[in-house]
Scaffold this motif. Structure first.
Motif, PDB file in Angstrom:
ATOM      1  N   HIS A   1       0.842  -1.194   0.000  1.00 28.20           N
ATOM      2  CA  HIS A   1       0.000   0.000   0.000  1.00 28.20           C
ATOM      3  C   HIS A   1       0.883   1.252   0.000  1.00 28.20           C
ATOM      4  O   HIS A   1       1.899   1.293   0.692  1.00 28.20           O
ATOM      5  N   ARG A   2       0.513   2.251  -0.761  1.00 25.90           N
ATOM      6  CA  ARG A   2       1.356   3.454  -0.857  1.00 25.90           C
ATOM      7  C   ARG A   2       1.464   4.205   0.473  1.00 25.90           C
ATOM      8  O   ARG A   2       2.412   4.945   0.692  1.00 25.90           O
ATOM      9  N   LEU A   3       0.527   3.990   1.368  1.00 23.94           N
ATOM     10  CA  LEU A   3       0.598   4.618   2.689  1.00 23.94           C
ATOM     11  C   LEU A   3       1.846   4.162   3.446  1.00 23.94           C
ATOM     12  O   LEU A   3       2.433   4.912   4.212  1.00 23.94           O
ATOM     13  N   TYR A   4       2.278   2.927   3.206  1.00 22.66           N
ATOM     14  CA  TYR A   4       3.446   2.388   3.904  1.00 22.66           C
ATOM     15  C   TYR A   4       4.708   3.184   3.600  1.00 22.66           C
ATOM     16  O   TYR A   4       5.595   3.283   4.446  1.00 22.66           O
ATOM     17  N   THR A   5       4.788   3.719   2.390  1.00 26.13           N
ATOM     18  CA  THR A   5       5.989   4.466   1.980  1.00 26.13           C
ATOM     19  C   THR A   5       5.795   5.976   2.102  1.00 26.13           C
ATOM     20  O   THR A   5       6.675   6.735   1.725  1.00 26.13           O
ATOM     21  N   THR A   6       4.673   6.393   2.651  1.00 26.90           N
ATOM     22  CA  THR A   6       4.422   7.805   2.912  1.00 26.90           C
ATOM     23  C   THR A   6       5.224   8.233   4.135  1.00 26.90           C
ATOM     24  O   THR A   6       5.272   7.528   5.142  1.00 26.90           O
ATOM     25  N   SER A   7       5.845   9.377   4.048  1.00 28.45           N
ATOM     26  CA  SER A   7       6.633   9.900   5.158  1.00 28.45           C
ATOM     27  C   SER A   7       5.735  10.200   6.352  1.00 28.45           C
ATOM     28  O   SER A   7       4.734  10.912   6.221  1.00 28.45           O
ATOM     29  N   PHE A   8       6.107   9.656   7.509  1.00 27.66           N
ATOM     30  CA  PHE A   8       5.350   9.956   8.725  1.00 27.66           C
ATOM     31  C   PHE A   8       5.400  11.460   9.009  1.00 27.66           C
ATOM     32  O   PHE A   8       4.406  12.048   9.429  1.00 27.66           O
ATOM     33  N   ALA A   9       6.540  12.089   8.736  1.00 23.13           N
ATOM     34  CA  ALA A   9       6.702  13.525   8.975  1.00 23.13           C
ATOM     35  C   ALA A   9       5.745  14.359   8.128  1.00 23.13           C
ATOM     36  O   ALA A   9       5.381  15.469   8.524  1.00 23.13           O
ATOM     37  N   SER A  10       5.305  13.846   6.996  1.00 26.26           N
ATOM     38  CA  SER A  10       4.364  14.595   6.160  1.00 26.26           C
ATOM     39  C   SER A  10       2.934  14.500   6.690  1.00 26.26           C
ATOM     40  O   SER A  10       2.116  15.374   6.429  1.00 26.26           O
ATOM     41  N   VAL A  11       2.635  13.454   7.455  1.00 30.13           N
ATOM     42  CA  VAL A  11       1.284  13.263   7.984  1.00 30.13           C
ATOM     43  C   VAL A  11       1.150  13.819   9.405  1.00 30.13           C
ATOM     44  O   VAL A  11       0.078  14.287   9.795  1.00 30.13           O
ATOM     45  N   TYR A  12       2.235  13.808  10.142  1.00 34.94           N
ATOM     46  CA  TYR A  12       2.237  14.285  11.531  1.00 34.94           C
ATOM     47  C   TYR A  12       1.611  15.681  11.677  1.00 34.94           C
ATOM     48  O   TYR A  12       0.743  15.879  12.541  1.00 34.94           O
ATOM     49  N   PRO A  13       1.986  16.671  10.841  1.00 34.10           N
ATOM     50  CA  PRO A  13       1.347  17.993  10.980  1.00 34.10           C
ATOM     51  C   PRO A  13      -0.163  17.948  10.735  1.00 34.10           C
ATOM     52  O   PRO A  13      -0.910  18.756  11.303  1.00 34.10           O
TER      53      PRO A  13
ATOM     54  N   ILE B   1       0.772   9.277  20.528  1.00 40.88           N
ATOM     55  CA  ILE B   1       1.837   8.576  19.800  1.00 40.88           C
ATOM     56  C   ILE B   1       2.757   7.857  20.777  1.00 40.88           C
ATOM     57  O   ILE B   1       3.119   6.693  20.564  1.00 40.88           O
ATOM     58  N   PHE B   2       3.117   8.526  21.862  1.00 44.21           N
ATOM     59  CA  PHE B   2       3.984   7.908  22.877  1.00 44.21           C
ATOM     60  C   PHE B   2       3.311   6.664  23.457  1.00 44.21           C
ATOM     61  O   PHE B   2       3.941   5.624  23.621  1.00 44.21           O
ATOM     62  N   TRP B   3       2.032   6.795  23.793  1.00 42.33           N
ATOM     63  CA  TRP B   3       1.292   5.680  24.387  1.00 42.33           C
ATOM     64  C   TRP B   3       1.234   4.491  23.423  1.00 42.33           C
ATOM     65  O   TRP B   3       1.460   3.351  23.810  1.00 42.33           O
ATOM     66  N   LEU B   4       0.925   4.771  22.155  1.00 41.82           N
ATOM     67  CA  LEU B   4       0.748   3.704  21.180  1.00 41.82           C
ATOM     68  C   LEU B   4       2.057   3.010  20.824  1.00 41.82           C
ATOM     69  O   LEU B   4       2.105   1.783  20.731  1.00 41.82           O
ATOM     70  N   THR B   5       3.137   3.784  20.657  1.00 37.66           N
ATOM     71  CA  THR B   5       4.364   3.247  20.068  1.00 37.66           C
ATOM     72  C   THR B   5       5.536   3.084  21.023  1.00 37.66           C
ATOM     73  O   THR B   5       6.495   2.391  20.697  1.00 37.66           O
TER      74      THR B   5
ATOM     75  N   LEU C   1      10.820  10.492  18.900  1.00 33.20           N
ATOM     76  CA  LEU C   1       9.826  10.932  17.926  1.00 33.20           C
ATOM     77  C   LEU C   1      10.410  12.033  17.051  1.00 33.20           C
ATOM     78  O   LEU C   1      10.281  11.997  15.824  1.00 33.20           O
ATOM     79  N   ASN C   2      11.061  13.002  17.681  1.00 31.41           N
ATOM     80  CA  ASN C   2      11.669  14.078  16.901  1.00 31.41           C
ATOM     81  C   ASN C   2      12.710  13.556  15.923  1.00 31.41           C
ATOM     82  O   ASN C   2      12.832  14.066  14.805  1.00 31.41           O
ATOM     83  N   GLN C   3      13.448  12.523  16.321  1.00 28.90           N
ATOM     84  CA  GLN C   3      14.446  11.930  15.428  1.00 28.90           C
ATOM     85  C   GLN C   3      13.768  11.271  14.224  1.00 28.90           C
ATOM     86  O   GLN C   3      14.219  11.416  13.094  1.00 28.90           O
ATOM     87  N   GLN C   4      12.663  10.583  14.475  1.00 34.17           N
ATOM     88  CA  GLN C   4      11.916   9.963  13.376  1.00 34.17           C
ATOM     89  C   GLN C   4      11.402  11.026  12.406  1.00 34.17           C
ATOM     90  O   GLN C   4      11.451  10.839  11.190  1.00 34.17           O
ATOM     91  N   LEU C   5      10.915  12.133  12.962  1.00 32.57           N
ATOM     92  CA  LEU C   5      10.420  13.224  12.119  1.00 32.57           C
ATOM     93  C   LEU C   5      11.557  13.850  11.323  1.00 32.57           C
ATOM     94  O   LEU C   5      11.412  14.121  10.123  1.00 32.57           O
TER      95      LEU C   5
ATOM     96  N   ASP D   1       9.355   6.614   6.653  1.00 32.10           N
ATOM     97  CA  ASP D   1       8.012   6.292   6.197  1.00 32.10           C
ATOM     98  C   ASP D   1       7.265   5.547   7.312  1.00 32.10           C
ATOM     99  O   ASP D   1       7.846   5.196   8.337  1.00 32.10           O
ATOM    100  N   PHE D   2       5.974   5.325   7.094  1.00 30.10           N
ATOM    101  CA  PHE D   2       5.163   4.656   8.112  1.00 30.10           C
ATOM    102  C   PHE D   2       5.697   3.254   8.423  1.00 30.10           C
ATOM    103  O   PHE D   2       5.689   2.834   9.574  1.00 30.10           O
ATOM    104  N   LYS D   3       6.166   2.566   7.392  1.00 32.56           N
ATOM    105  CA  LYS D   3       6.691   1.211   7.606  1.00 32.56           C
ATOM    106  C   LYS D   3       7.856   1.245   8.584  1.00 32.56           C
ATOM    107  O   LYS D   3       7.896   0.484   9.553  1.00 32.56           O
ATOM    108  N   GLN D   4       8.796   2.140   8.360  1.00 33.00           N
ATOM    109  CA  GLN D   4       9.962   2.246   9.241  1.00 33.00           C
ATOM    110  C   GLN D   4       9.560   2.796  10.614  1.00 33.00           C
ATOM    111  O   GLN D   4      10.058   2.343  11.637  1.00 33.00           O
ATOM    112  N   PHE D   5       8.643   3.763  10.627  1.00 36.67           N
ATOM    113  CA  PHE D   5       8.196   4.358  11.883  1.00 36.67           C
ATOM    114  C   PHE D   5       7.662   3.287  12.841  1.00 36.67           C
ATOM    115  O   PHE D   5       8.038   3.244  14.006  1.00 36.67           O
TER     116      PHE D   5
END
Length: 116
Positions: A4-16, A36-40, A47-51, A56-60
Motif C-alpha cells: 500500500h502506498r501509505l506504507y511508503t508515505t513519510s510519517f513527517a508529512s502526515v504528523y502535521p 503517539i507515545f502511548w501507542l508506540t 519521535l523528533n528523530q523519526q520526524l 516512512d510509516f513502515k519504518q516508523f
C-alpha cells in the motif's frame, strides 16, 4: 495490501495533519504526542528523530520501541473499515493511530483514548 502506498508515505508529512486536526477541535500538539507515545513507546527525543529522518510509516512502526499491549482495546471504524478486523499488521497499526487521533478530535477525554 502488502505494498500500500501509505506504507511508503513519510510519517513527517502526515504528523502535521494529525496536529492540525486536533487543533481545529481545540486540542493540542502535546495531546497528539501523548497518543503517539502511548501507542508506540516513542518519547519526545525519539519521535523528533523519526520526524527529522523523514521515515516512512513502515519504518516508523518497525522502529517503534514497544507497541502498547492495550491496542486490542482499540475498536471502531476508520475509513469505513473496522480497525479490529484489519488483517495486515502494519495497516492495523496505522489505523490504530488514525482512530486515536479521531477520538481526540471528537473531544474524548485522554483517559478514555489511552484505554485507562
Amino acid at each position: 495490501m502488502e505494498n500500500h502506498r501509505l506504507y511508503t508515505t513519510s510519517f513527517a508529512s502526515v504528523y502535521p495533519l494529525y496536529i492540525k486536526k486536533a487543533e481545529r477541535k481545540q486540542r493540542t500538539k502535546e495531546e497528539v504526542d501523548k497518543i503517539i507515545f502511548w501507542l508506540t513507546g516513542y518519547d519526545t527525543t525519539s519521535l523528533n528523530q523519526q520526524l527529522e529522518d523523514a521515515v516512512d510509516f513502515k519504518q516508523f512502526f518497525a522502529e517503534a520501541p514497544q507497541m502498547n499491549p492495550k491496542t486490542d482495546l482499540i475498536k471502531g471504524v476508520v475509513c469505513g473499515i473496522r480497525v479490529e478486523e484489519i488483517e495486515q499488521p502494519l495497516m492495523q497499526q496505522i489505523r490504530y493511530l488514525d482512530k486515536l487521533i479521531d477520538e481526540l478530535a471528537k473531544g474524548k477525554k485522554m483517559d478514555k483514548i489511552l484505554r485507562n
